[in-house]
Design an enzyme around this catalytic site. Structure first.
Site, PDB file in Angstrom:
ATOM      1  N   VAL A   1      -1.570 -68.453  68.042  1.00  0.00           N
ATOM      2  CA  VAL A   1      -3.010 -68.518  68.304  1.00  0.00           C
ATOM      3  C   VAL A   1      -3.666 -69.634  67.500  1.00  0.00           C
ATOM      4  CG1 VAL A   1      -5.187 -67.249  68.068  1.00  0.00           C
ATOM      5  CG2 VAL A   1      -3.167 -66.101  69.008  1.00  0.00           C
ATOM      6  N   GLU A   2      -3.243 -69.802  66.260  1.00  0.00           N
ATOM      7  CA  GLU A   2      -3.867 -70.804  65.385  1.00  0.00           C
ATOM      8  C   GLU A   2      -3.565 -72.241  65.793  1.00  0.00           C
ATOM      9  OE1 GLU A   2      -6.079 -70.598  63.098  1.00  0.00           O
ATOM     10  OE2 GLU A   2      -6.019 -68.575  62.306  1.00  0.00           O
TER      11      GLU A   2
END
Length: 192
Positions: A91-92
């Site tokens: 996600v990051e």
């Protein structure tokens, strides 16, 4: 002419960096100039106001299998489920070691410079160093708040915000982040 001079210097710097940055795969750097004349740079543009600044043909990269070996080692060392760490990285930064957000977060686990300094991170784009710092920080949040949901909220918005609101802060970005990471974590864990 004076107004364009800083931009031309930046363009020349970008051209030099295109050839000088060591690594393996391609990536781009984007910018926009705000109303006050301030330039903003990112490798992950969030709107169409960003324009291409430079394309790095040799931007730092690592194979996902190499990254996952480090993830497993560091997660085990700090007593975290490697699937959770994998979900955070996905996600990051989408497994891009050279990622830099428009807010200044850097590397695979998107560590802010001040947090990285507190954690002793000297090279935010170093795969092992970034994962070590990110996993240690996530472990700190787990110890502080006792649940993955609150630890992820603190990882995204900061522990002070979680304390201030007594739970996940009412910020759409943080709520979406927690939901995305936990959803992906559940999928990854179910697939192992």
């Amino acid at each position: 002419m004076p107004r364009k001079a800083p931009f031309l210097v930046l363009m020349a710097l970008g051209a030099v960096l295109c050839c000088a940055v060591p690594g393996a795969s391609g990536a781009g750097m984007y910018f926009f100039e705000d109303g006050s004349g301030k330039f903003h740079f990112t490798n992950r543009p969030t709107s169409t106001t960003y324009r291409v600044f430079a394309v790095f043909k040799n931007f730092p990269d690592a194979r996902k299998s190499d990254i996952m070996r480090v993830v497993r080692t560091k997660a085990d060392a700090y007593g975290l489920d490697h699937h959770l760490v994998q979900a955070v990285i996905q996600v990051e930064s989408n497994f891009q070691p050279g990622a830099v957000s428009n807010k200044g977060a850097q590397g695979l686990m998107q560590i802010m410079p001040a947090t990285g300094a507190d954690l002793g991170l000297t090279d935010p784009h170093d795969v092992e160093g970034n994962i070590e710092a990110g996993v240690r920080y996530l472990r700190m949040q787990m110890d502080r708040f006792g649940s993955p949901t609150l630890a992820l909220a603190a990882y995204n918005a900061g522990p002070g915000q979680v304390e201030r609101y007594g739970g996940v802060p009412p910020f759409r970005e943080t709520q979406d982040y927690v939901r995305k990471v936990l959803s992906l974590y559940k999928k990854l864990k179910g697939g192992s």
